[in-house]
Design an enzyme around this catalytic site. Structure first.
Site, PDB file in Angstrom:
ATOM      1  N   VAL A  59       1.351  -1.310   0.377  1.00 42.99           N
ATOM      2  CA  VAL A  59      -0.059  -0.390  -0.170  1.00 42.99           C
ATOM      3  C   VAL A  59       0.607   1.175   0.456  1.00 42.99           C
ATOM      4  O   VAL A  59       0.240   2.429  -0.477  1.00 42.99           O
ATOM      5  CB  VAL A  59      -0.891   0.188   1.047  1.00 42.99           C
ATOM      6  CG1 VAL A  59      -2.490  -1.584   1.057  1.00 42.99           C
ATOM      7  CG2 VAL A  59      -0.216   0.150   2.838  1.00 42.99           C
ATOM      8  N   SER A 147      -5.044   4.169  16.011  1.00 45.02           N
ATOM      9  CA  SER A 147      -4.570   2.897  17.459  1.00 45.02           C
ATOM     10  C   SER A 147      -4.651   3.809  18.935  1.00 45.02           C
ATOM     11  O   SER A 147      -4.747   5.112  18.488  1.00 45.02           O
ATOM     12  CB  SER A 147      -2.989   2.427  17.292  1.00 45.02           C
ATOM     13  OG  SER A 147      -3.103   1.527  18.574  1.00 45.02           O
ATOM     14  N   TYR A 159       4.943   4.629  15.510  1.00 49.66           N
ATOM     15  CA  TYR A 159       3.852   3.873  15.308  1.00 49.66           C
ATOM     16  C   TYR A 159       2.723   5.609  15.683  1.00 49.66           C
ATOM     17  O   TYR A 159       1.914   5.673  14.956  1.00 49.66           O
ATOM     18  CB  TYR A 159       3.923   2.774  15.734  1.00 49.66           C
ATOM     19  CG  TYR A 159       2.297   1.808  15.663  1.00 49.66           C
ATOM     20  CD1 TYR A 159       2.059   0.965  14.821  1.00 49.66           C
ATOM     21  CD2 TYR A 159       1.173   2.442  16.882  1.00 49.66           C
ATOM     22  CE1 TYR A 159       0.416   0.435  14.475  1.00 49.66           C
ATOM     23  CE2 TYR A 159      -0.349   1.333  16.962  1.00 49.66           C
ATOM     24  CZ  TYR A 159       0.003   0.587  15.934  1.00 49.66           C
ATOM     25  OH  TYR A 159      -1.277  -0.273  15.437  1.00 49.66           O
TER      26      TYR A 159
END
Ligand code: NAP
Length: 249
Positions: A59, A147, A159
């Site tokens: 992706v 998240s 992240y």
């Protein structure tokens, strides 16, 4: 949105949360374009989900994403939804050490890999999907998977930054795409029992489980049922739903 016969692309769909969401959407009658890098698992996922087709790509590769969405349009002739779910973790402290002794640091490769897939991948798939949705005036919804780490989690500079970016994109796209009747929403899962979680070290796993007020990690199906609700309920727009059992980071 009535999901029956709607076409929804799901990234990271070969396993984990992506597969669980693809399965739950299929059970509502949707046809799924399964996107992932893992061809062997994609074949197996496609065999299990009636009406689905699979597309093997990274992706974060712009040309591959553009080609895949063109192919999805060719194959299905519609695109009513996107679940931007593909993601990886490369955890580590930005700097680990003590006075006089730097032990380690987060490598730029680990920073870049997570930003490329978890943030740039979301942008690329969101853009490719939105072009089709706008051009062909499809009733549509984009669901981004964030998240609870978007709030800033210890050991997750890369992240957390990517997921905070994903939540910002959700707000931007809600504003930009509303006039085309395209909704945009996000889910921020907590600690869910998938292979990604299994790859954490045992100490971190136990510590994370102990932090969940309901006393356990979530099941992928518990995130998938929220995804179905968000697609079906046309009055939900521009929000991030937390599915975390009460866990705070
Ligand atoms: P997972 O079990 O590791 O599954 C992720 C899938 O995405 C895998 O099939 C993986 O393929 C694929 N993938 C990885 N890089 C890709 C790329 N560049 N292009 C296309 N596909 C790619 O992960 P998960 O736990 O289901 O997580 C799914 C999403 O939920 C992620 O965005 C994650 O950040 C988010 N999330 C998960 C949790 C949790 O507790 N599990 C919590 C909060 C948020 P390979 O394995 O072959 O690389």
């Amino acid at each position: 949105m009535d999901l029956n016969n709607k076409v929804i692309a799901v990234t990271g769909a070969a396993r984990g949360l992506g597969f669980a969401m693809a399965k739950a959407l299929t059970e509502k009658g949707a046809k799924i374009a399964l996107i992932d890098v893992n061809e062997a698992l994609l074949v197996s996922a496609a065999e299990q989900l009636a009406g689905s087709r699979y597309y093997c790509l990274d992706v974060s590769n712009e040309a591959a994403v553009e080609a895949a969405f063109a192919q999805i349009w060719q194959n299905f002739g519609a695109l009513n939804g996107l679940v931007n779910n593909a993601g990886i973790i490369r955890d580590g402290l930005m700097v680990k050490g003590e006075p006089g002794n730097i032990i380690s640091e987060m490598s730029f490769d680990d920073w870049q890999a997570v930003i490329n897939i978890n943030l740039s991948g979301v942008f690329l798939c969101g853009r490719a999907a939105a072009k089709l949705m706008v051009e062909h005036t499809q009733q549509a919804c984009i669901l981004n998977i964030s998240s609870i780490s978007a709030e800033g989690n210890y050991g997750q500079s890369n992240y957390s930054a990517a997921k905070a970016g994903v939540e910002a994109l959700t707000t931007v796209w809600t504003k930009e795409l509303a006039r085309h009747k395209i909704r945009c929403v996000a889910i921020a899962p907590g600690f869910i029992m998938t292979d990604m979680v299994a790859s954490m070290n045992q100490a971190a796993l136990q510590k994370a489980s102990a932090m969940v007020p309901v006393g356990r990690g979530g099941q992928p199906e518990e995130v998938a049922s929220m995804a179905v609700n968000l697609f079906e309920n046309d009055f939900i727009n521009g929000v991030v739903y937390k599915v975390h059992g009460g866990m705070r980071i």
